[in-house]
Design an enzyme around this catalytic site. Structure first.
Site, PDB file in Angstrom:
ATOM      1  N   GLU A  33      30.428 -14.358  -9.273  1.00  0.00           N
ATOM      2  CA  GLU A  33      29.952 -13.579 -10.431  1.00  0.00           C
ATOM      3  C   GLU A  33      28.606 -14.185 -10.787  1.00  0.00           C
ATOM      4  O   GLU A  33      28.518 -15.213 -11.436  1.00  0.00           O
ATOM      5  CB  GLU A  33      30.966 -13.686 -11.574  1.00  0.00           C
ATOM      6  CG  GLU A  33      30.909 -12.518 -12.538  1.00  0.00           C
ATOM      7  CD  GLU A  33      29.873 -12.729 -13.616  1.00  0.00           C
ATOM      8  OE1 GLU A  33      28.743 -12.223 -13.434  1.00  0.00           O
ATOM      9  OE2 GLU A  33      30.176 -13.377 -14.613  1.00  0.00           O
ATOM     10  N   CYS A  70      25.506 -13.193 -18.830  1.00  0.00           N
ATOM     11  CA  CYS A  70      25.184 -12.459 -17.592  1.00  0.00           C
ATOM     12  C   CYS A  70      25.019 -10.966 -17.867  1.00  0.00           C
ATOM     13  O   CYS A  70      24.306 -10.273 -17.141  1.00  0.00           O
ATOM     14  CB  CYS A  70      26.229 -12.711 -16.513  1.00  0.00           C
ATOM     15  SG  CYS A  70      27.907 -12.483 -17.080  1.00  0.00           S
TER      16      CYS A  70
END
Length: 291
Positions: free
Chosen positions: A66, A100
């Site tokens: 990720e 993110c």
């Protein structure tokens, strides 16, 4: 971590503290190379994720990645601006841009560009900056001195590439790694700095004319984590959700790029790594199929 927790408890220190201890790159490398690690889940930068993936693949292990995001919010001329302003603010300024799923690019239809920039700058001016322990604080510091330097470098590059800082852009004179939340206008959609993920609260505001071009601009960056459009047009919404729309792992409509998406299959495509954490798909990565 169980072993460390027991050692701490034997020495009259709460065992949970071990979850706050960060190892260096040597720990990560040892884990990536260790054959006992069937699956290695890594969250972090694309640069480090690439190294992790290669090390794990070399021994035919599995990795769940990720990595970075360069997330866009697209605002069409028919959007409800009462939704857009707080959403863009939350997505760009929340966690001081260190998420993110932070919104880094804001594409505005040319007919509403100036109005949204003006309203957004006013909203930025109302952000309560302070100690994160204080319940009134909306916006805290950056993580490290290095992050402050990266912020300043990015602002400088944005100016050199034709951008104008319409809000923020400076370090705040107070203890800690505080910088001003920043809005930059006037850059091209393909300016190098716009395609770089700076893990800091800088929002690049970009003008567009047509749906087709702006969908392409959303997709043209290397990362593919989260994406968002604001519109009332149902046809456009379905095009956005379809194969010619967003190429990201998370595709939002009339909500920000960041939020409580943890119930879904969280993750992204391309340089974001392709893994999925939590939600309906995560079990597939944490189990193996026997037929």
């Amino acid at each position: 971590s169980r072993i460390i927790a027991k050692v701490l408890e034997d020495n009259k220190v709460p065992g949970a503290i071990c979850s706050l201890v960060c190892g260096g790159a040597d720990i990560g490398t040892a884990m990536a190379r260790d054959e006992r690690m069937d699956l290695l889940s890594f969250t972090g930068s694309t640069k480090v994720g690439k190294q992790v993936a290669l090390m794990v693949q070399e021994r035919f292990g599995r990795s769940l990645l990720e990595l970075g995001g360069n997330n866009a919010i697209i605002v069409f001329e028919d959007a409800d601006l009462n939704l857009v302003i707080p959403s863009a603010l939350f997505a760009a300024v929340g966690t001081a841009g260190q998420r993110c799923t932070t919104a880094r690019r804001l594409f505005l239809h040319e007919s509403i560009h100036d109005e949204v920039v003006e309203k957004l700058a006013k909203a930025y001016a109302q952000v309560c900056i302070g100690d994160p322990w204080d319940s009134d604080t909306l916006y805290g510091p950056l993580h490290t001195k290095e992050a402050v330097k990266m912020f300043l470098d990015a602002v400088e590059q944005a100016k050199q590439q034709g951008g104008s800082v319409v809000y923020g852009g400076k370090v705040i004179n107070r203890p800690g790694n505080y910088v001003e939340p920043t809005i930059v206008t006037g850059l091209s959609h393909n300016a190098p700095i716009v395609h770089t993920e700076t893990f800091a609260p800088i929002l690049y505001v970009l003008k567009f004319k047509e749906e087709e071009e702006v969908f392409a601009w959303n997709n043209e960056v290397k990362q593919g984590l989260s994406s968002s459009i604001f519109t009332k047009d149902l046809g456009r919404i379905f095009r956005w959700l379809g194969p010619k729309g967003s190429d990201c792992g998370i595709v939002n409509v009339n909500i920000p790029t960041s939020g409580a998406e943890i119930g879904g299959a969280f993750g992204g495509e391309k340089h974001t790594g392709g893994g999925r954490e939590s939600g309906s798909d995560s079990w597939k990565l944490y189990m193996r199929r026997s037929t």
